[in-house]
Design an enzyme around this catalytic site. Structure first.
Site, PDB file in Angstrom:
ATOM      1  N   LYS A  90     -30.489 -28.973  -6.908  1.00 51.92           N
ATOM      2  CA  LYS A  90     -30.954 -28.542  -8.228  1.00 51.92           C
ATOM      3  C   LYS A  90     -30.567 -27.098  -8.414  1.00 51.92           C
ATOM      4  CE  LYS A  90     -33.246 -29.022 -12.042  1.00 51.92           C
ATOM      5  NZ  LYS A  90     -31.980 -28.601 -12.714  1.00 51.92           N
ATOM      6  N   GLN A 111     -30.924 -20.524  -4.202  1.00 51.04           N
ATOM      7  CA  GLN A 111     -31.651 -21.615  -4.849  1.00 51.04           C
ATOM      8  C   GLN A 111     -32.409 -22.477  -3.829  1.00 51.04           C
ATOM      9  OE1 GLN A 111     -30.555 -21.640  -8.440  1.00 51.04           O
ATOM     10  NE2 GLN A 111     -32.562 -22.536  -8.734  1.00 51.04           N
ATOM     11  N   LYS A 114     -35.687 -20.535  -3.271  1.00 48.92           N
ATOM     12  CA  LYS A 114     -36.441 -20.485  -4.531  1.00 48.92           C
ATOM     13  C   LYS A 114     -37.070 -21.836  -4.820  1.00 48.92           C
ATOM     14  CE  LYS A 114     -34.106 -18.886  -8.036  1.00 48.92           C
ATOM     15  NZ  LYS A 114     -33.320 -18.711  -9.285  1.00 48.92           N
ATOM     16  N   LYS A 126     -25.680 -25.050  -7.024  1.00 55.02           N
ATOM     17  CA  LYS A 126     -25.297 -24.198  -8.167  1.00 55.02           C
ATOM     18  C   LYS A 126     -23.877 -24.542  -8.566  1.00 55.02           C
ATOM     19  CE  LYS A 126     -26.961 -20.795 -10.688  1.00 55.02           C
ATOM     20  NZ  LYS A 126     -28.375 -20.462 -10.990  1.00 55.02           N
ATOM     21  N   GLY A 165     -29.110 -24.893 -17.023  1.00 54.97           N
ATOM     22  CA  GLY A 165     -28.503 -23.688 -17.583  1.00 54.97           C
ATOM     23  C   GLY A 165     -28.519 -22.510 -16.628  1.00 54.97           C
ATOM     24  N   ASP A 166     -27.739 -21.524 -16.959  1.00 52.71           N
ATOM     25  CA  ASP A 166     -27.734 -20.211 -16.301  1.00 52.71           C
ATOM     26  C   ASP A 166     -26.979 -19.305 -17.288  1.00 52.71           C
ATOM     27  OD1 ASP A 166     -28.381 -18.891 -13.500  1.00 52.71           O
ATOM     28  OD2 ASP A 166     -26.419 -18.129 -14.038  1.00 52.71           O
ATOM     29  N   THR A 209     -38.499 -19.304 -17.632  1.00 53.25           N
ATOM     30  CA  THR A 209     -38.141 -18.279 -16.638  1.00 53.25           C
ATOM     31  C   THR A 209     -38.806 -16.946 -16.998  1.00 53.25           C
ATOM     32  OG1 THR A 209     -36.039 -19.424 -16.393  1.00 53.25           O
ATOM     33  CG2 THR A 209     -36.238 -17.274 -15.339  1.00 53.25           C
ATOM     34  N   ASN A 240     -31.600 -15.523 -22.317  1.00 47.79           N
ATOM     35  CA  ASN A 240     -32.747 -16.425 -22.227  1.00 47.79           C
ATOM     36  C   ASN A 240     -33.901 -15.825 -21.442  1.00 47.79           C
ATOM     37  OD1 ASN A 240     -33.999 -18.720 -20.251  1.00 47.79           O
ATOM     38  ND2 ASN A 240     -33.833 -19.429 -22.361  1.00 47.79           N
ATOM     39  N   SER A 376     -37.861 -27.009 -14.786  1.00 50.79           N
ATOM     40  CA  SER A 376     -36.816 -28.033 -14.737  1.00 50.79           C
ATOM     41  C   SER A 376     -37.297 -29.232 -13.913  1.00 50.79           C
ATOM     42  CB  SER A 376     -35.547 -27.473 -14.084  1.00 50.79           C
ATOM     43  OG  SER A 376     -34.763 -26.756 -15.005  1.00 50.79           O
TER      44      SER A 376
END
Ligand code: NDP
Ligand code: 2IT
Length: 444
Positions: A90, A111, A114, A126, A165-166, A209, A240, A376
């Site tokens: 993810k 990630q 996290k 990623k 998204g990123d 976020t 964002n 997410s």
């Protein structure tokens, strides 16, 4: 030589051309020393550090698309599936000209930890591309996204790998990618998160976020006997994460006075006008000069500089390595009490060290910006049960997750004798969970 140093040496040799990846690995492994020392024999025998620093697999592929002049353009696409010990891979998709394999690996590596901190079952991955969305028409964006997904769809799936998204990837891009996945695979599934609300998206994901960053910051302040009320906040970025961080800061009674984009920054002593910022960045996709032009007291400056403004709390929300040692010195000199990272690795290693040594409460991105990926995962849950939860329900879960993350990292730091080192605490708490799962699953 200690096990950590042995592995760091090998990782450096193998990835010498990937400075961001090496920076991320160095930060994590350095801070894990107390846990590794306590379990060195077990971890070494099982090659835990060698395995956790080497991705399960990495895909690189050609992304051809046709621009509005009929010219064929070619970009490079990436997906790094780093570790799925605790759940499907993810992590987001970054679309920015600076993207290369080392940057995607640093983000995928972070990630893992996290996602473990979120308390939810998601592994680390990623992806992205060196495609630059700036100045492209909607048709060009669609052409790129469809081509990108035509290749990516071979490697992902709702129970396999779930991108989101990123930087440069928002609701528009996720929509085009979801459409293409559905068309090729013939399957309507929760393969992406950050989807629109009419086709399986979750309420609060857009805000998550930034909101999560503020929920965690509020808990940090509360545990030090402080409130958010009346605090002055410096924010970087205008995307964002930054927009919804500023919005939540204002809802908490604090005042965010700065934001920045890739060309300049704004100081607005009256507090950033969120509605105007959203109009400029989300609707017009314009530069911050347009924001400043519409606000009589706002100053616009070219280049970088938000950290010179006096503040109680600093929230870097743009990109990696945007808060440097000289910025850290300025923040400390101005009496800044807390730095919480909305972006991924925005603070350099020497700046982090300086802030920590000078008594600034510093929470790294793996903990502080985990609200996005946590929500997410809540979107994935809703997709699996084919239900949609209310805004209040998702927001309450997000708040609970961020408060839990703060206490988990605070406890982990205390358990290993590094109280107040929230970077170590976060890395330790995430690492412990992933390692337990890796050990249980044998050599793989
Ligand atoms: P956006 O694309 O929405 O916004 C990025 C912002 O940072 C833009 O305002 C951009 O400027 C600015 N920026 C300044 N310098 C750079 C640079 N060198 N490269 C890229 N952007 C730059 O991205 P997000 O807000 O989603 O992401 C910001 C950070 O937060 C990233 O580090 C991301 O990895 C991280 N993050 C994002 C999550 C999410 O859910 N979106 C979750 C967790 C972390 P301009 O407007 O000129 O493009
Ligand atoms: O860095 C991140 O955590 C994100 N870009 C969000 C990833 C996600 O899967 O929601």
């Amino acid at each position: 030589m200690s096990y950590v140093d042995e592995v760091l040496e090998v990782v450096q040799k193998k990835n010498a051309d990937q400075p961001e990846f090496l920076q991320a690995v160095t930060e994590v492994l350095d801070s894990l020393r107390p846990v590794i020392d306590a379990n060195e024999e077990l971890y070494k025998k099982n090659a835990i550090l060698e395995r956790i620093t080497e991705p399960d697999r990495q895909f690189m592929f050609r992304v051809p698309w046709v621009d509005d002049n009929g010219q064929v353009q070619v970009n490079r696409g990436y997906r790094v599936q780093f570790n799925n010990a605790i759940g499907p891979y993810k992590g987001g998709l970054r679309l920015h000209p600076s993207v290369n394999l080392g940057i995607i690996k640093f983000l995928g590596f972070e990630q893992i930890f996290k996602n473990a901190l979120t308390t939810l079952p998601i592994g680390g991955g990623k992806g992205g591309s060196d495609f630059d969305p700036k100045g492209k028409s909607d048709r060009e964006i669609m052409a790129f996204c469809q081509s990108f997904m035509t290749e990516l769809c071979k490697y992902i799936g709702a129970d396999v790998d779930v991108p989101a998204g990123d930087i440069g990837t928002g609701a528009r891009e996720i929509g085009f990618m979801f459409g293409q996945y559905k068309r090729i695979r013939g399957s309507y599934e929760g393969v992406l998160t950050g989807k629109g609300l009419t086709y399986g998206g979750s309420l609060v994901r857009t805000e998550a976020t930034g909101y999560g960053l503020l929920y965690l910051t509020q808990e940090l302040m509360k545990c030090h006997g402080e409130s958010m009320e009346g605090k002055t906040i410096c924010v970087s970025g205008a995307g964002n994460v930054a927009i919804y961080a500023i919005q939540k800061a204002h809802q908490m009674g604090a005042k965010a006075v700065t934001c920045s984009d890739s060309t300049g920054w704004v100081y607005d002593p009256d507090g950033i006008d969120v509605a105007l910022l959203k109009e400029v960045k989300e609707v017009k996709r314009a530069r911050l000069t347009e924001y400043a032009a519409a606000r009589p007291n706002a100053q616009y400056h070219e280049g970088r500089g938000v950290w010179q403004i006096k503040c109680d709390i600093a929230l870097p929300c743009a990109t990696q390595n945007e808060l440097l040692l000289e910025d850290a010195k300025q923040l400390v000199a101005n009496g800044c009490k807390a730095v919480c990272e909305g972006a991924n690795m925005p603070t350099t290693l020497d700046a982090t060290k300086y802030l920590q040594e000078n008594g600034v409460w510093f929470v790294g991105g793996k903990a502080a910006n985990a609200g996005g990926v946590a929500t997410s995962a809540l979107e994935m849950s809703q997709n699996s049960e084919r239900l949609s939860w209310s805004f209040e329900e998702v927001d309450a879960k997000l708040q609970n997750i961020m408060v839990t993350i703060y206490h988990n990292l605070d406890d982990a730091a205390k358990r290993y004798g590094v109280e107040g080192d929230y970077v170590a605490g976060a890395n330790i708490a995430g690492f412990e969970k992933v390692v337990e799962a890796m050990l249980a699953q044998g050599v793989c």
